[in-house]
Design a protein around this motif. Structure first.
Motif: not given
Length: 227
Positions: A1-25
């Motif tokens: 299984v490929l691990h991506g943001f599309d198959n991660f259940h964000t839930g209460a982790n929206a700020e963290l996901v946003d930070r990681l996407q910002t760093l990645a790009s």
């Protein structure tokens, strides 16, 4: 299984996901990295691998580094070069006089090159013990995020989606039975889903409660043998 943001259940982790996407790009020029903490099985490895995939999609070079598996080959880690480095299970290297300088070197390398570095550990940087004061001060200065484990509703959504992707159907009754009796850690639940997929009859893709019961008992026996 490929691990991506599309198959991660964000839930209460929206700020963290946003930070990681910002760093990645590299959307913010002076953003160096982050320290992610959280309980085992909470999704830290998934998030680090998702960050690397996001960076790759943005045309950058990213490397996911499972430090726990690489303690014996520190030289190979020392020579890594990438736009973004995602260092998983960093606590397995802390307190080691031969390994901590490698981590500090990677941090300095990313800082000087304008790249990013993301650490993950069970404890926060403030709670962690460092042999090198310089490494400790740098890690503690990074933005820290704690992965929030999914609640019951989140687990139901994750399992339902994962089952659907395999062509399996989980009814509410089956999910209730399963979650009331299983260890609520995603790695174990996903391993049980894999076993369900293997044992479900091709012509009967709706999972019945007796099959859940059988798989849970089998997994419990295997865990007892492993211990």
């Amino acid at each position: 299984v490929l691990h991506g943001f599309d198959n991660f259940h964000t839930g209460a982790n929206a700020e963290l996901v946003d930070r990681l996407q910002t760093l990645a790009s590299a959307a913010v020029a002076d953003a160096l990295g982050a320290w992610i903490s959280g309980a085992p099985g909470g999704g830290k490895s998934h998030l680090l691998q998702a960050t690397c995939r996001w960076a790759d999609a943005a045309g950058r070079h990213a490397i996911y580094v499972p430090l726990r598996d690489l303690a014996a080959s520190a030289r190979s880690v020392e020579s890594l070069e990438a736009d973004l480095l995602a260092l998983d299970d960093v606590e397995s290297w802390l307190g080691d006089a031969a390994l901590e300088p490698v981590l500090l070197g990677l941090y300095q390398q990313q800082l000087q090159a304008g790249g990013q570095i993301v650490f993950s550990a069970v404890k926060t940087a403030q709670q962690s013990s460092f042999s090198l004061a310089d490494l400790g001060s740098r890690c503690r200065a990074l933005p820290g995020y704690r992965v929030v484990m999914p609640d019951d509703e989140g687990l139901r959504a994750i399992l339902t989606a994962a089952a659907h992707s395999r062509g399996l159907t989980l009814t509410s009754a089956v999910l209730d039975y399963w979650l009331h009796r299983a260890v609520r850690a995603l790695p174990e639940l996903m391993a049980q889903l894999q076993r369900l997929d293997e044992q479900a009859l091709v012509e009967q893709r709706a999972i019945p409660i007796p099959l859940i019961k059988e798989v849970l008992e089998l997994c419990a026996r295997q865990a007892g043998i492993a211990r």
